[in-house]
Scaffold this active site. Structure first.
Site, short mmCIF file in Angstrom:
data_model
loop_
_atom_site.label_atom_id
_atom_site.label_comp_id
_atom_site.label_asym_id
_atom_site.label_seq_id
_atom_site.Cartn_x
_atom_site.Cartn_y
_atom_site.Cartn_z
N CYS A 65 0.73 -1.22 -0.01
CA CYS A 65 0.18 -0.20 0.09
C CYS A 65 0.83 1.24 0.01
O CYS A 65 1.88 1.36 0.88
CB CYS A 65 -0.84 -0.07 1.13
N CYS A 68 0.22 3.10 3.72
CA CYS A 68 0.79 2.61 4.93
C CYS A 68 1.97 1.35 5.01
O CYS A 68 2.27 1.00 6.00
CB CYS A 68 -0.59 2.30 5.88
N CYS A 114 -7.35 -1.02 0.96
CA CYS A 114 -6.23 -1.54 1.87
C CYS A 114 -6.94 -1.79 3.27
O CYS A 114 -7.49 -0.85 3.82
CB CYS A 114 -5.26 -0.66 2.32
N CYS A 117 -5.43 0.68 6.38
CA CYS A 117 -5.64 2.16 6.16
C CYS A 117 -6.95 2.63 5.56
O CYS A 117 -7.12 3.90 5.41
CB CYS A 117 -4.24 2.94 5.92
N CYS A 137 -8.36 -5.29 -10.02
CA CYS A 137 -8.04 -4.24 -10.79
C CYS A 137 -7.71 -3.08 -10.11
O CYS A 137 -8.39 -2.41 -9.58
CB CYS A 137 -9.18 -3.84 -11.80
#
Length: 148
Positions: A65, A68, A114, A117, A137
């Site tokens: 991510c 984070c 995510c 976060c 995607c």
């Protein structure tokens, strides 16, 4: 292995608990993200298709991510979907991503975020390759790649 039925279950009943939580204010996110990264990850935007070379890169590594640093996807699960966005068949762990109903733009889709976060990553569709049949995607600007 996550299947489409699992995605629908998580979307309707709730996501698996994340290993941890990261929460920041918009101002704190703006300090660490570019304007485009903020628009996509925090405001649920979408980057232009085919705007990133990440779509055509298939070297080994792990994608995390951008916000984070949570590990999200392994390059071994990446495939060429022809859509203009990086596509994956599975996350690295069942609780790495969250699934949410998205009824924006006159469509019904499943948004993926995510799970740590709540960063907007993209969407998931049931038209990927076997054995999962899934296509995550993902906006390239929502990811960073860690090479092995």
């Amino acid at each position: 292995m996550i299947k489409w039925a699992d995605v629908i279950h998580f979307t309707n009943k709730g996501n698996p608990a994340p290993d941890k939580r990261v929460e920041k204010t918009d101002e704190e996110w703006k300090q660490i993200l570019t304007p485009e990264e903020f628009q996509v990850t925090r405001l649920k935007g979408t980057e232009r298709s085919f705007s990133s070379e990440m779509c055509s890169l298939f070297e080994p590594g792990i994608y995390e991510c951008k916000c984070c640093g949570t590990l999200l996807f392994d390059a071994s699960e990446k495939f060429e979907s022809g859509t203009g966005w990086p596509s994956f068949t599975q996350p690295v762990k069942e609780n790495a991503v969250g699934y949410h109903a998205d009824r924006s733009h006159g469509m019904i889709r499943v948004e993926v975020t995510c799970n740590v976060c709540d960063s907007h990553l993209g969407h998931i569709f049931p038209d990927g390759p076997p054995p999962s049949g899934l296509r995550y995607c993902i906006n390239a600007v929502s990811l960073s790649k860690i090479t092995e």
